[in-house]
Design a protein around this motif. Structure first.
Motif, PDB file in Angstrom:
ATOM      1  N   PHE A   1       0.846  -1.200   0.000  1.00 49.96           N
ATOM      2  CA  PHE A   1       0.000   0.000   0.000  1.00 49.96           C
ATOM      3  C   PHE A   1       0.883   1.252   0.000  1.00 49.96           C
ATOM      4  N   PRO A   2       1.471   1.594  -1.173  1.00 47.63           N
ATOM      5  CA  PRO A   2       2.432   2.700  -1.193  1.00 47.63           C
ATOM      6  C   PRO A   2       1.804   4.080  -1.018  1.00 47.63           C
ATOM      7  N   ASN A   3       0.499   4.204  -1.277  1.00 49.03           N
ATOM      8  CA  ASN A   3      -0.096   5.551  -1.261  1.00 49.03           C
ATOM      9  C   ASN A   3      -1.055   5.761  -0.097  1.00 49.03           C
ATOM     10  N   THR A   4      -0.532   5.731   1.108  1.00 53.65           N
ATOM     11  CA  THR A   4      -1.367   5.990   2.293  1.00 53.65           C
ATOM     12  C   THR A   4      -0.959   7.335   2.892  1.00 53.65           C
ATOM     13  N   SER A   5      -1.457   7.603   4.095  1.00 52.82           N
ATOM     14  CA  SER A   5      -1.106   8.857   4.795  1.00 52.82           C
ATOM     15  C   SER A   5       0.351   8.850   5.273  1.00 52.82           C
ATOM     16  N   ILE A   6       0.973   7.681   5.311  1.00 55.45           N
ATOM     17  CA  ILE A   6       2.333   7.583   5.876  1.00 55.45           C
ATOM     18  C   ILE A   6       3.354   8.269   4.975  1.00 55.45           C
ATOM     19  N   ASN A   7       4.126   9.192   5.574  1.00 56.94           N
ATOM     20  CA  ASN A   7       5.178   9.812   4.772  1.00 56.94           C
ATOM     21  C   ASN A   7       6.573   9.734   5.392  1.00 56.94           C
ATOM     22  N   LYS A   8       6.677   9.070   6.549  1.00 62.64           N
ATOM     23  CA  LYS A   8       8.003   8.778   7.122  1.00 62.64           C
ATOM     24  C   LYS A   8       7.956   7.450   7.872  1.00 62.64           C
ATOM     25  N   MET A   9       9.048   6.684   7.768  1.00 63.65           N
ATOM     26  CA  MET A   9       9.052   5.352   8.374  1.00 63.65           C
ATOM     27  C   MET A   9      10.362   5.099   9.098  1.00 63.65           C
ATOM     28  N   VAL A  10      10.252   4.554  10.315  1.00 61.07           N
ATOM     29  CA  VAL A  10      11.435   4.178  11.111  1.00 61.07           C
ATOM     30  C   VAL A  10      11.390   2.673  11.349  1.00 61.07           C
ATOM     31  N   ILE A  11      12.494   1.994  11.023  1.00 58.99           N
ATOM     32  CA  ILE A  11      12.559   0.536  11.136  1.00 58.99           C
ATOM     33  C   ILE A  11      13.702   0.172  12.081  1.00 58.99           C
ATOM     34  N   LEU A  12      13.380  -0.513  13.176  1.00 60.09           N
ATOM     35  CA  LEU A  12      14.379  -0.820  14.210  1.00 60.09           C
ATOM     36  C   LEU A  12      14.622  -2.327  14.331  1.00 60.09           C
ATOM     37  N   GLY A  13      15.864  -2.752  14.134  1.00 66.45           N
ATOM     38  CA  GLY A  13      16.231  -4.161  14.355  1.00 66.45           C
ATOM     39  C   GLY A  13      15.389  -5.162  13.598  1.00 66.45           C
ATOM     40  N   ALA A  14      15.078  -4.844  12.337  1.00 66.41           N
ATOM     41  CA  ALA A  14      14.142  -5.692  11.584  1.00 66.41           C
ATOM     42  C   ALA A  14      14.855  -6.668  10.647  1.00 66.41           C
ATOM     43  N   PRO A  15      14.279  -7.855  10.468  1.00 60.33           N
ATOM     44  CA  PRO A  15      14.799  -8.780   9.464  1.00 60.33           C
ATOM     45  C   PRO A  15      14.349  -8.355   8.072  1.00 60.33           C
ATOM     46  N   SER A  16      15.161  -8.674   7.074  1.00 56.43           N
ATOM     47  CA  SER A  16      14.787  -8.377   5.694  1.00 56.43           C
ATOM     48  C   SER A  16      14.169  -9.607   5.037  1.00 56.43           C
ATOM     49  N   ASP A  17      14.856 -10.740   5.128  1.00 58.09           N
ATOM     50  CA  ASP A  17      14.488 -11.902   4.320  1.00 58.09           C
ATOM     51  C   ASP A  17      13.846 -13.016   5.136  1.00 58.09           C
ATOM     52  N   LEU A  18      12.649 -13.416   4.725  1.00 55.63           N
ATOM     53  CA  LEU A  18      11.961 -14.531   5.376  1.00 55.63           C
ATOM     54  C   LEU A  18      12.809 -15.805   5.307  1.00 55.63           C
ATOM     55  N   LYS A  19      13.537 -15.959   4.209  1.00 52.15           N
ATOM     56  CA  LYS A  19      14.358 -17.161   4.034  1.00 52.15           C
ATOM     57  C   LYS A  19      15.385 -17.288   5.172  1.00 52.15           C
ATOM     58  N   ILE A  20      15.956 -16.163   5.579  1.00 52.16           N
ATOM     59  CA  ILE A  20      16.942 -16.183   6.672  1.00 52.16           C
ATOM     60  C   ILE A  20      16.283 -16.625   7.976  1.00 52.16           C
ATOM     61  N   LEU A  21      15.065 -16.138   8.228  1.00 53.35           N
ATOM     62  CA  LEU A  21      14.335 -16.528   9.447  1.00 53.35           C
ATOM     63  C   LEU A  21      14.088 -18.030   9.459  1.00 53.35           C
ATOM     64  N   ILE A  22      13.666 -18.562   8.300  1.00 55.27           N
ATOM     65  CA  ILE A  22      13.411 -20.006   8.215  1.00 55.27           C
ATOM     66  C   ILE A  22      14.726 -20.786   8.364  1.00 55.27           C
ATOM     67  N   ASP A  23      15.775 -20.309   7.696  1.00 52.40           N
ATOM     68  CA  ASP A  23      17.091 -20.961   7.813  1.00 52.40           C
ATOM     69  C   ASP A  23      17.534 -21.036   9.273  1.00 52.40           C
ATOM     70  N   ASN A  24      17.387 -19.900   9.984  1.00 49.13           N
ATOM     71  CA  ASN A  24      17.792 -19.850  11.398  1.00 49.13           C
ATOM     72  C   ASN A  24      16.984 -20.836  12.234  1.00 49.13           C
ATOM     73  N   TYR A  25      15.687 -20.878  11.940  1.00 48.89           N
ATOM     74  CA  TYR A  25      14.776 -21.766  12.669  1.00 48.89           C
ATOM     75  C   TYR A  25      15.154 -23.228  12.415  1.00 48.89           C
ATOM     76  N   VAL A  26      15.398 -23.545  11.156  1.00 50.59           N
ATOM     77  CA  VAL A  26      15.770 -24.912  10.769  1.00 50.59           C
ATOM     78  C   VAL A  26      17.080 -25.321  11.448  1.00 50.59           C
ATOM     79  N   SER A  27      18.050 -24.397  11.486  1.00 49.33           N
ATOM     80  CA  SER A  27      19.326 -24.773  12.109  1.00 49.33           C
ATOM     81  C   SER A  27      19.212 -24.810  13.632  1.00 49.33           C
TER      82      SER A  27
END
Length: 283
Positions: A163-189
């Motif tokens: 949803f690129p066109n909402t009221s939001i015009n600034k975003m702060v991202i703290l300690g977030a994962p990028s790739d779902l694959k990495i999360l699954i890899d970590n879980y599997v290991s």
């Protein structure tokens, strides 16, 4: 490794061994169990009559979305609205230390409980559903700023992509994962699951959400963003590696990356909050 961690390590490994054995005799049961372990938070629930103090004097609202419902909490201020999106095994009260900084700006603050967290419904957490919750809250409150922590940050990134066109015009991202694959890899290991289980999980995600694991990537999503972003990550984050935050920022044209040192995954830090405020309220 302390005694508690040791016991947890042994239980995880034995659960993993059990799932691996099961994968040969009852693969569907093994898949159901491993998916449930991956997607069902064990802590983070809130009871209405035992709310943490920080959430007690707020205006609350319960939203209904298909068969789900989710909870929001509002600290009233002026017309500038900031939406807060928490992470895994947490809830809206995790913003307790952040609130005083944001309230100094006079803004109205809104915090949301994720699926299967806080007072929201369900047993299962997933990012696509969280993004839908975020969108309902954005439509209702019309916030101009959004702050997401951990997997909540990943949900904000996915929401912005959808949803690129909402009221939001600034975003702060703290300690977030990028790739779902990495999360699954970590879980599997972490569970030492076999390759059969990995491919079963992979196809489960593909069937359930209609995308390939490697396509579910904050780095890919952020490449189309036009709004300014601040991505912060700690060098000592042992839950989500700092590379993940760097990935998100690397493709996001109008973003800045802040590397913090020694505050860990929680990202609570006075100096960082000052920078967040400067970013949100500077022209």
């Amino acid at each position: 490794m302390g005694l508690k961690e040791g016991i947890r390590f042994i239980t995880l490994k034995s659960v993993g061994s059990y799932i691996n054995i099961l994968s040969y005799v009852r693969p569907q049961k093994a898949l159901a169990l491993s998916y449930a372990l991956f997607s069902q938070p064990r802590i983070g629930r809130l009871q209405k009559d035992k709310l943490p103090k920080i959430l007690q004097n707020t205006e609350t609202e319960t939203f209904h979305h298909n068969e789900h419902h989710f909870q929001t909490y509002v600290w009233k201020g002026n017309d500038t609205k900031i939406l807060l999106v928490h992470g895994w095994e947490s809830n809206a009260s995790r913003w307790k230390k952040t609130l005083p900084y944001l309230q100094k700006s006079g803004s109205t603050i809104i915090a949301i409980d994720a699926p299967a967290h806080g007072q929201s419904s369900g047993k299962e957490f997933n990012v696509p559903l969280y993004a839908e919750f975020i969108n309902k809250a954005v439509e209702k409150y019309q916030p101009t700023m959004i702050i997401g922590h951990s997997i909540g940050g990943a949900a904000c990134v996915y929401h912005q992509y959808l949803f690129p066109n909402t009221s939001i015009n600034k975003m702060v991202i703290l300690g977030a994962p990028s790739d779902l694959k990495i999360l699954i890899d970590n879980y599997v290991s972490m569970l030492s699951l076999n390759t059969k289980m990995f491919s079963l999980l992979e196809s489960r995600f593909a069937d359930r959400f209609n995308f390939k694991l490697e396509d579910f990537s904050g780095k890919k999503f952020a490449s189309g963003f036009n709004i300014p972003g601040l991505v912060a990550h700690d060098t000592a984050d042992n839950i989500v590696a700092i590379e993940e935050g760097k990935k998100i920022a690397s493709n996001w044209r109008n973003s800045q990356f802040i590397e913090t040192k020694g505050i860990g995954h929680g990202m609570h830090d006075d100096e960082l909050y000052q920078k967040v405020i400067e970013f949100l309220f500077s022209e």
